[in-house]
Design an enzyme around this catalytic site. Structure first.
Site, PDB file in Angstrom:
ATOM      1  N   VAL A 199     -20.393  10.483  57.751  1.00 50.01           N
ATOM      2  CA  VAL A 199     -19.354  11.383  57.248  1.00 50.01           C
ATOM      3  C   VAL A 199     -18.335  10.646  56.393  1.00 50.01           C
ATOM      4  CG1 VAL A 199     -19.620  13.018  59.138  1.00 50.01           C
ATOM      5  CG2 VAL A 199     -17.945  11.159  59.346  1.00 50.01           C
ATOM      6  N   TYR A 223      -6.891   3.830  65.424  1.00 52.16           N
ATOM      7  CA  TYR A 223      -7.505   5.011  66.041  1.00 52.16           C
ATOM      8  C   TYR A 223      -6.470   6.116  66.252  1.00 52.16           C
ATOM      9  CZ  TYR A 223     -10.279   7.781  69.337  1.00 52.16           C
ATOM     10  OH  TYR A 223     -10.969   8.804  69.959  1.00 52.16           O
ATOM     11  N   ALA A 261      -3.644   6.550  64.712  1.00 54.32           N
ATOM     12  CA  ALA A 261      -3.220   7.078  63.409  1.00 54.32           C
ATOM     13  C   ALA A 261      -4.246   8.066  62.872  1.00 54.32           C
ATOM     14  CB  ALA A 261      -3.009   5.935  62.423  1.00 54.32           C
TER      15      ALA A 261
END
Length: 247
Positions: free
Chosen positions: A64, A155, A157
């Site tokens: 992704v 992580y 953030a």
């Protein structure tokens, strides 16, 4: 069978919470695309389990974090199934470290997958859902994105960003009755937490009013609710599945 006839894409669905979400959506009648990046074998195992239970699923490999790969996945999926009713953005990675030891590439990698990956999938999903004048997006955030967590500035953030992204996109799409919500899990029993030392497990449990880690299926049920018509008047919300940890 609350999701009968629906087509759902679940990113990062080859293991852990994503696996549970894919299986739960399929159990409610959805045709599920099991997205994976690392392990095709694990994704195919999820597909097999869904089919053995009487559901419908396929797997599709795609990072992704790669916009071109996401575009290809979306085009092929919509070409084959003609619609996308449910998008669950679950794909995520960690590169934990204290700020003084964190490498810039580790910060960027987490943001690119956990936050920018949500942007990539939502951008293409929104186009299709606007054409359909219907659809639902559920983004997986984290209690770390709500409370913060030492050693996880990257992580936390990224997951806090997912919450802001969710609320903003919900406002953009509400006029077409396309719903966008987030789920923020706390400590959940997965392959990742199984590797934690016992002292870390006990320290984690001490922060949870329920006194235990959650199960992936408990997160999946919350996602299934938000993806169903039972949540038809809910958008822009963050549902905590954390045993009370975030209170």
């Amino acid at each position: 069978m609350r999701l009968e006839g629906k087509t759902a894409l679940v990113t990062g669905a080859s293991r852990g919470i994503g696996r549970a979400i894919a299986k739960t959506l399929a159990s409610q009648g959805a045709m599920v695309i099991v997205n994976y990046n690392g392990s095709k074998e694990a994704a195919e195992q999820v597909v097999s389990e869904i089919r053995e239970a009487g559901g419908t699923a396929i797997s599709f490999g795609c990072s992704v974090a790669n916009p071109q790969a996401v575009e290809t996945m979306m085009k092929e999926m919509i070409s084959q199934y003609k619609r996308l009713d449910i998008l669950v953005n679950n794909a995520g990675i960690t590169r934990d470290n204290l700020i003084l030891k964190m490498k810039e590439e580790d910060f960027d990698a987490v943001l690119n997958t956990n936050l920018k990956g949500v942007f990539h999938t939502c951008r293409y999903a929104a186009r299709q859902m606007l054409k359909q004048k219907a659809g639902c997006i559920v983004n997986i955030s984290s209690i770390s994105g709500v409370m913060g967590n030492a050693g996880q500035t990257n992580y936390a953030a990224s997951k806090a960003g997912v919450i802001g992204f969710t609320k903003s996109l919900a406002r953009e799409l509400a006029s077409r009755e396309i719903r966008v919500n987030a789920v923020a899990p706390g400590f959940i029993e997965t392959e990742m937490t199984e590797k934690l030392p016992e002292t870390a497990v006990e320290a984690g449990k001490s922060q949870i009013p329920f006194g235990r880690f959650g199960k992936a299926e408990e997160v999946a049920k919350a996602v299934c609710f938000l993806a169903s018509d039972d949540a038809s008047y809910i958008t822009g919300q963050v549902l905590h599945v954390d045993g009370g940890m975030g209170m």
